[in-house]
Design a protein around this motif. Structure first.
Motif, PDB file in Angstrom:
ATOM      1  N   GLU A 179       0.830  -1.203   0.000  1.00  0.00           N
ATOM      2  CA  GLU A 179       0.000   0.000   0.000  1.00  0.00           C
ATOM      3  C   GLU A 179       0.866   1.254   0.000  1.00  0.00           C
ATOM      4  O   GLU A 179       0.542   2.254  -0.629  1.00  0.00           O
ATOM      5  CB  GLU A 179      -0.871   0.023   1.259  1.00  0.00           C
ATOM      6  CG  GLU A 179      -1.877  -1.079   1.326  1.00  0.00           C
ATOM      7  CD  GLU A 179      -3.081  -0.747   0.487  1.00  0.00           C
ATOM      8  OE1 GLU A 179      -3.721   0.269   0.774  1.00  0.00           O
ATOM      9  OE2 GLU A 179      -3.358  -1.495  -0.468  1.00  0.00           O
ATOM     10  N   ARG A 180       1.968   1.176   0.740  1.00  0.00           N
ATOM     11  CA  ARG A 180       2.844   2.338   0.859  1.00  0.00           C
ATOM     12  C   ARG A 180       3.490   2.719  -0.475  1.00  0.00           C
ATOM     13  O   ARG A 180       3.845   3.871  -0.687  1.00  0.00           O
ATOM     14  CB  ARG A 180       3.924   2.100   1.915  1.00  0.00           C
ATOM     15  CG  ARG A 180       3.502   2.412   3.346  1.00  0.00           C
ATOM     16  CD  ARG A 180       3.170   3.895   3.486  1.00  0.00           C
ATOM     17  NE  ARG A 180       2.891   4.261   4.858  1.00  0.00           N
ATOM     18  CZ  ARG A 180       3.679   5.031   5.601  1.00  0.00           C
ATOM     19  NH1 ARG A 180       4.806   5.517   5.115  1.00  0.00           N
ATOM     20  NH2 ARG A 180       3.319   5.347   6.823  1.00  0.00           N
ATOM     21  N   THR A 181       3.683   1.724  -1.385  1.00  0.00           N
ATOM     22  CA  THR A 181       4.260   2.113  -2.683  1.00  0.00           C
ATOM     23  C   THR A 181       3.350   3.155  -3.337  1.00  0.00           C
ATOM     24  O   THR A 181       3.820   4.116  -3.935  1.00  0.00           O
ATOM     25  CB  THR A 181       4.435   0.909  -3.641  1.00  0.00           C
ATOM     26  OG1 THR A 181       3.155   0.331  -3.907  1.00  0.00           O
ATOM     27  CG2 THR A 181       5.373  -0.136  -3.071  1.00  0.00           C
ATOM     28  N   LYS A 182       2.046   2.967  -3.195  1.00  0.00           N
ATOM     29  CA  LYS A 182       1.099   3.903  -3.822  1.00  0.00           C
ATOM     30  C   LYS A 182       1.050   5.215  -3.054  1.00  0.00           C
ATOM     31  O   LYS A 182       1.066   6.298  -3.629  1.00  0.00           O
ATOM     32  CB  LYS A 182      -0.297   3.288  -3.865  1.00  0.00           C
ATOM     33  CG  LYS A 182      -0.391   2.079  -4.744  1.00  0.00           C
ATOM     34  CD  LYS A 182      -1.837   1.640  -4.854  1.00  0.00           C
ATOM     35  CE  LYS A 182      -1.915   0.305  -5.548  1.00  0.00           C
ATOM     36  NZ  LYS A 182      -2.873  -0.590  -4.937  1.00  0.00           N
ATOM     37  N   ILE A 183       0.944   5.115  -1.725  1.00  0.00           N
ATOM     38  CA  ILE A 183       0.782   6.334  -0.923  1.00  0.00           C
ATOM     39  C   ILE A 183       2.024   7.224  -1.056  1.00  0.00           C
ATOM     40  O   ILE A 183       1.929   8.440  -1.242  1.00  0.00           O
ATOM     41  CB  ILE A 183       0.498   5.954   0.550  1.00  0.00           C
ATOM     42  CG1 ILE A 183      -0.846   5.228   0.645  1.00  0.00           C
ATOM     43  CG2 ILE A 183       0.511   7.196   1.449  1.00  0.00           C
ATOM     44  CD1 ILE A 183      -1.096   4.515   1.966  1.00  0.00           C
ATOM     45  N   GLN A 184       3.199   6.598  -1.017  1.00  0.00           N
ATOM     46  CA  GLN A 184       4.427   7.392  -1.107  1.00  0.00           C
ATOM     47  C   GLN A 184       4.641   7.913  -2.536  1.00  0.00           C
ATOM     48  O   GLN A 184       5.132   9.019  -2.726  1.00  0.00           O
ATOM     49  CB  GLN A 184       5.628   6.584  -0.600  1.00  0.00           C
ATOM     50  CG  GLN A 184       5.496   6.316   0.899  1.00  0.00           C
ATOM     51  CD  GLN A 184       6.558   5.409   1.506  1.00  0.00           C
ATOM     52  OE1 GLN A 184       6.331   4.833   2.545  1.00  0.00           O
ATOM     53  NE2 GLN A 184       7.704   5.260   0.872  1.00  0.00           N
ATOM     54  N   SER A 232       7.494  10.297   6.636  1.00  0.00           N
ATOM     55  CA  SER A 232       7.903   9.356   7.662  1.00  0.00           C
ATOM     56  C   SER A 232       7.361   7.971   7.273  1.00  0.00           C
ATOM     57  O   SER A 232       6.182   7.826   6.930  1.00  0.00           O
ATOM     58  CB  SER A 232       7.314   9.849   8.981  1.00  0.00           C
ATOM     59  OG  SER A 232       7.723   9.075  10.022  1.00  0.00           O
ATOM     60  N   ALA A 233       8.229   6.949   7.315  1.00  0.00           N
ATOM     61  CA  ALA A 233       7.856   5.628   6.796  1.00  0.00           C
ATOM     62  C   ALA A 233       8.452   4.547   7.701  1.00  0.00           C
ATOM     63  O   ALA A 233       9.665   4.530   7.898  1.00  0.00           O
ATOM     64  CB  ALA A 233       8.386   5.478   5.372  1.00  0.00           C
ATOM     65  N   ALA A 262      11.526  -2.832   4.451  1.00  0.00           N
ATOM     66  CA  ALA A 262      12.611  -1.866   4.634  1.00  0.00           C
ATOM     67  C   ALA A 262      12.904  -1.114   3.337  1.00  0.00           C
ATOM     68  O   ALA A 262      13.111   0.102   3.351  1.00  0.00           O
ATOM     69  CB  ALA A 262      13.862  -2.574   5.132  1.00  0.00           C
ATOM     70  N   ASP A 263      12.896  -1.806   2.189  1.00  0.00           N
ATOM     71  CA  ASP A 263      13.174  -1.122   0.917  1.00  0.00           C
ATOM     72  C   ASP A 263      12.187   0.023   0.691  1.00  0.00           C
ATOM     73  O   ASP A 263      12.560   1.097   0.221  1.00  0.00           O
ATOM     74  CB  ASP A 263      13.077  -2.107  -0.262  1.00  0.00           C
ATOM     75  CG  ASP A 263      14.334  -2.956  -0.402  1.00  0.00           C
ATOM     76  OD1 ASP A 263      15.429  -2.442  -0.076  1.00  0.00           O
ATOM     77  OD2 ASP A 263      14.219  -4.123  -0.822  1.00  0.00           O
ATOM     78  N   ILE A 264      10.928  -0.203   1.021  1.00  0.00           N
ATOM     79  CA  ILE A 264       9.925   0.838   0.792  1.00  0.00           C
ATOM     80  C   ILE A 264      10.047   1.933   1.858  1.00  0.00           C
ATOM     81  O   ILE A 264       9.971   3.128   1.551  1.00  0.00           O
ATOM     82  CB  ILE A 264       8.488   0.231   0.759  1.00  0.00           C
ATOM     83  CG1 ILE A 264       8.398  -0.883  -0.304  1.00  0.00           C
ATOM     84  CG2 ILE A 264       7.437   1.310   0.507  1.00  0.00           C
ATOM     85  CD1 ILE A 264       8.837  -0.500  -1.707  1.00  0.00           C
ATOM     86  N   ALA A 265      10.283   1.531   3.100  1.00  0.00           N
ATOM     87  CA  ALA A 265      10.445   2.538   4.166  1.00  0.00           C
ATOM     88  C   ALA A 265      11.691   3.398   3.930  1.00  0.00           C
ATOM     89  O   ALA A 265      11.736   4.560   4.326  1.00  0.00           O
ATOM     90  CB  ALA A 265      10.524   1.858   5.532  1.00  0.00           C
ATOM     91  N   HIS A 266      12.687   2.822   3.242  1.00  0.00           N
ATOM     92  CA  HIS A 266      13.913   3.585   2.976  1.00  0.00           C
ATOM     93  C   HIS A 266      13.690   4.714   1.984  1.00  0.00           C
ATOM     94  O   HIS A 266      14.567   5.546   1.783  1.00  0.00           O
ATOM     95  CB  HIS A 266      15.006   2.653   2.451  1.00  0.00           C
ATOM     96  CG  HIS A 266      15.613   1.804   3.524  1.00  0.00           C
ATOM     97  ND1 HIS A 266      16.585   0.869   3.294  1.00  0.00           N
ATOM     98  CD2 HIS A 266      15.370   1.760   4.843  1.00  0.00           C
ATOM     99  CE1 HIS A 266      16.921   0.283   4.431  1.00  0.00           C
ATOM    100  NE2 HIS A 266      16.180   0.807   5.380  1.00  0.00           N
ATOM    101  N   LEU A 267      12.510   4.762   1.361  1.00  0.00           N
ATOM    102  CA  LEU A 267      12.208   5.881   0.462  1.00  0.00           C
ATOM    103  C   LEU A 267      11.530   7.014   1.223  1.00  0.00           C
ATOM    104  O   LEU A 267      10.682   7.728   0.689  1.00  0.00           O
ATOM    105  CB  LEU A 267      11.337   5.402  -0.701  1.00  0.00           C
ATOM    106  CG  LEU A 267      12.120   4.572  -1.721  1.00  0.00           C
ATOM    107  CD1 LEU A 267      11.187   3.838  -2.671  1.00  0.00           C
ATOM    108  CD2 LEU A 267      13.084   5.453  -2.500  1.00  0.00           C
ATOM    109  N   GLY A 268      11.882   7.162   2.464  1.00  0.00           N
ATOM    110  CA  GLY A 268      11.357   8.239   3.294  1.00  0.00           C
ATOM    111  C   GLY A 268      12.215   8.322   4.534  1.00  0.00           C
ATOM    112  O   GLY A 268      13.316   7.749   4.573  1.00  0.00           O
TER     113      GLY A 268
END
Ligand code: DGJ
Length: 726
Positions: free
Chosen positions: A551-556, A569-570, A590-596
């Motif tokens: 979901e975060r890929t879309k939101i971010q 913040s991720a 982690a890969d997706i959270a690392h984009l924030g």
């Protein structure tokens, strides 16, 4: 960057980074928009005013059919009601006589060496500013139009100050921040729509005759529609075409409109929502609108986003924090919700020792009577029954481990079941005698009142003064209903939405800015107040309560349309995910959270040694990437909205390094490969991609691309580091 005025053609040219914004004073004294786009020559553009169709047009007030510019048809920089300009006005006043007429003409202009701040409201810093003073042809009502351009961001910032120089009060019925008109109607309009846990999804619709309008009536910018709109020339894409984006630096009810008029042109305007709005402008008083930031791109949506990111990082987000390394937090919310005690928190801290996680954030539930979301808000006093030893015990323990300590507040709220409500029920927004609407079983503080703000400032600042707190998460979990203040005179009740946000900004000044050593993170039930007004005080905002990586890929992705990665913040959270029940790997999370701005939000006491090692490696990798996240340029490559992939590159300003995040939603037994063309690199530089062992020229990587061998599982991702080979 330069602002120039050609006396002969009466044209203003505002040259910013890779852009020109131009308008002129017409023969009748109106301001006519000419250009907003790539840099152009300082030519006479008056021919540009050639009108399209006309329809029941009248002359300008007092004009004759034979006078020059007899018909009142041009692309406006400000537009007003009462003439035969029937397009969306950006101003509507009402005089003491009851008429709603004004005719704002050029009076004078000045170029300011320093950009003035807006009284009580955030705005961009720096740049070169032009002020054009307009005055009503038949009274002393005036409007000062402010324009600021920058040499390091392709944006122009605009706002208006309305001045009542007459000897009678005036009502502002509509007081938008800007207007501009464009020839033709071959545009698509993008907005960012959403709701709780699925904020900021791009939506694109074609322009049509009539008005495309997006707004908020919630006294906040909201998750529903972000205060952003973009005009895309037909066929514009992520990488190509002219795009003009508008974003308001404002956190209350707003409106943004794009109108396809019968004249064959397009008018863009907006600002404070005039629904439920009237501002009383006393004799000699002025009213300042919020700032609108207009970003210009000839490289499609990607160029627009990079223009906003540069503008906000260099001129809006607090200077002290924006490029500073961010805390890597462990937040206890999804680990414990309201059910914790000192021992549990200590154990959460102990479990991350040696991983590089450096800050504990103690979320909701530490104060007053608060074991669920039904009580306690407003009583900012530690609950010692729950936290034995008070805040001191857990703060000291956290500090003893070399970590920092953060605390959650929701300062704008009040629970009915709280000591403060029992003592001051009038502190809550609402009309005595009418039952209020509950939302999350809480009410809202009437921030239009100074005494209420003083109470909040004193009680929050007391906790910060008495405890060694390094970080604050400032939450905001409902929106205004029952808009009424017991302290406002009846004729001022429709000033409520704007006065409320002036109260919010006053709190930010007196709590956030008054505690410069505390790191503040914004939040609103996730990302429901993700706007420039908040970013002027908070370097990062909790992007969404939805922590699921997919979901975060879309939101971010959607959030990055306007806001820089460092503002998002991720967190890496537990699986099955608490919002979607989905299981993704720790590596993907982690890969997706690392984009924030990365953090963690799970019960670390359940970590195995292997988990701990993995987190340690992730934090090390993030530290390596952080410079790119804070300062790099974002290139969105595959959109999760229209493909099974999410691919994004972040490239350093000098193009010597980059990170490439690749993600595939669902595994496919017969298509393990997908070609990715990198973006944003220097075509002549040679780069090495670690992990793929590819060395090639930027031109090759961006055109031929690389082929990613995706792992055989759903939600597979990888982050590759790309470095220049000298
Ligand atoms: C909403 C926030 O988005 C969450 O992270 C958490 O802080 C809760 N509020 C606490 O009530």
């Amino acid at each position: 960057m330069a602002i120039t005025f050609n006396e002969q053609t009466k044209t203003f040219y505002l040259d910013g980074k890779d852009m020109t914004y131009a308008f002129r004073i017409t023969e009748s004294g109106y301001l006519a928009h000419l250009w907003c786009g790539c840099p152009i020559g300082h030519d006479d553009l008056s021919y540009h005013n050639a009108r399209g169709r006309i329809s029941f047009c009248a002359t300008a007030p007092g004009g004759t059919v034979t006078s020059a510019n007899a018909y009142y048809v041009f692309h406006p920089e400000i537009s007003f009601f009462g003439t035969s300009d029937y397009r969306e006005p950006s101003v509507q006043i009402q005089t003491a006589d009851g008429d709603r007429l004004c005719d704002l003409l050029y009076n004078s202009h000045e170029i300011l060496p320093a950009k003035p701040a807006i009284n009580g409201m955030p705005s961009m810093r720096g740049g070169e500013t032009l002020v054009v003073h307009l005055k009503d042809a038949y009274s002393d009502f005036g409007a000062d139009l402010y324009y600021t351009v920058y040499d390091d961001a392709s944006v122009v910032a605009r706002r208006v100050v309305f001045v009542n120089g007459t000897d009678r009060p005036i009502k502002l019925l509509r007081a938008y921040s800007f207007a501009f008109g464009l020839p033709g109607q071959e545009y698509d309009v993008m907005s960012l729509q959403g709701s709780w846990a699925c904020e900021r999804s791009p939506e694109i619709i074609p322009m049509h005759h009539g008005v495309v309008s997006i707004d908020s009536k919630r006294c906040t910018s909201s998750a529903t529609l972000n205060p952003f709109i973009a005009l895309m020339t037909k066929g514009a894409t992520e990488t190509t075409g002219r795009v003009i984006g508008v974003n308001l630096i404002y956190s209350s009810s707003f409106v943004l409109k794009v109108e396809g008029s019968c004249l064959g042109d397009t008018v863009v305007t907006g600002g404070i929502n005039d629904f439920d709005f009237t501002w009383n402008l006393g004799v000699g008083e002025s009213f300042e609108t919020p700032e609108a930031v207009i970003a210009v791109s000839h490289e499609g949506l990607g160029g627009m986003s990079r223009a906003f990111h540069d503008a906000y990082r260099n001129h809006l987000i607090p200077k002290k924090r924006v490029f500073e390394s961010r805390p890597i937090v462990i937040n206890n919310w999804e680990a414990t919700y309201f059910k914790f005690d000192t021992e549990k928190l200590k154990a959460i801290v102990d479990a991350v020792e040696g991983t590089g996680i450096d800050t504990l954030v103690l979320d909701d539930g530490w104060f007053g009577k608060r074991d669920n979301d039904k009580s306690g808000l407003g009583d900012w006093v530690v609950n010692e029954q729950k936290l034995e030893g008070g805040l001191k015990a857990i703060i000291d323990h956290t500090h003893s481990k070399g970590m920092k300590f953060g605390l959650w507040f929701e300062p704008e709220m009040i629970s009915e079941d709280s000591d403060i409500f029992r003592a001051h029920p009038d502190y809550a927004i609402g009309k005595p005698g009418r039952p209020r609407c509950y939302s999350r079983t809480q009410y809202m503080m009437d921030l239009t009142r100074k005494d209420v703000r003083d109470y909040i400032v004193n009680s929050v600042n007391k906790v910060l003064a008495e405890n060694d707190i390094d970080y604050v998460k400032w939450d905001y979990n409902r929106n205004v209903t029952d808009a009424f203040s017991v302290e406002l005179e009846p004729e001022k009740q429709m000033e409520f939405a704007h006065r409320y946000v002036l109260g919010v900004y006053d709190l930010f000044e007196r709590i956030v800015n008054a505690n410069p050593n505390v790191f503040f993170e914004g939040c609103s039930g996730g990302g429901a107040r993700f706007d420039g007004g908040v970013l002027a005080y908070f370097p990062q905002i909790w992007t969404s309560d939805d922590t699921d990586a997919e979901e975060r890929t879309k939101i971010q992705y959607g959030t990055s349309m306007v806001y820089p990665l460092s503002a998002m913040s991720a967190h890496v959270s537990a699986v099955p995910n608490h919002q979607t029940n989905r299981i993704t790997s720790m590596a993907t999370r982690a890969d997706i959270a690392h984009l924030g701005a990365t953090g963690y939000e799970l019960d670390t006491t359940e970590f195995t040694d292997e988990d701990r090692e993995m987190v340690k490696a992730q934090v090390e990798e993030y530290k390596m990437l952080e410079e790119l996240i804070l300062k790099g340029d974002v290139y969105r490559i595959d959109s999760p909205f229209n493909s099974g992939f999410f691919t994004q590159a972040v490239v350093s300003k000098d193009k010597s390094s980059a990170m490439l995040t690749v993600y595939r939603r669902l595994s496919d037994p017969n298509a393990e490969r997908h070609r990715v063309c990198l973006a944003g690199l220097d075509k002549d530089k040679t780069y090495h991609i670690e992990g793929l062992d590819i060395t090639a020229k930027g031109s090759t990587l961006m055109n031929v691309g690389i082929v990613i061998q995706y792992g055989k599982r759903d939600f597979w991702s990888e982050t590759y580091i790309v470095t220049e080979v000298k």
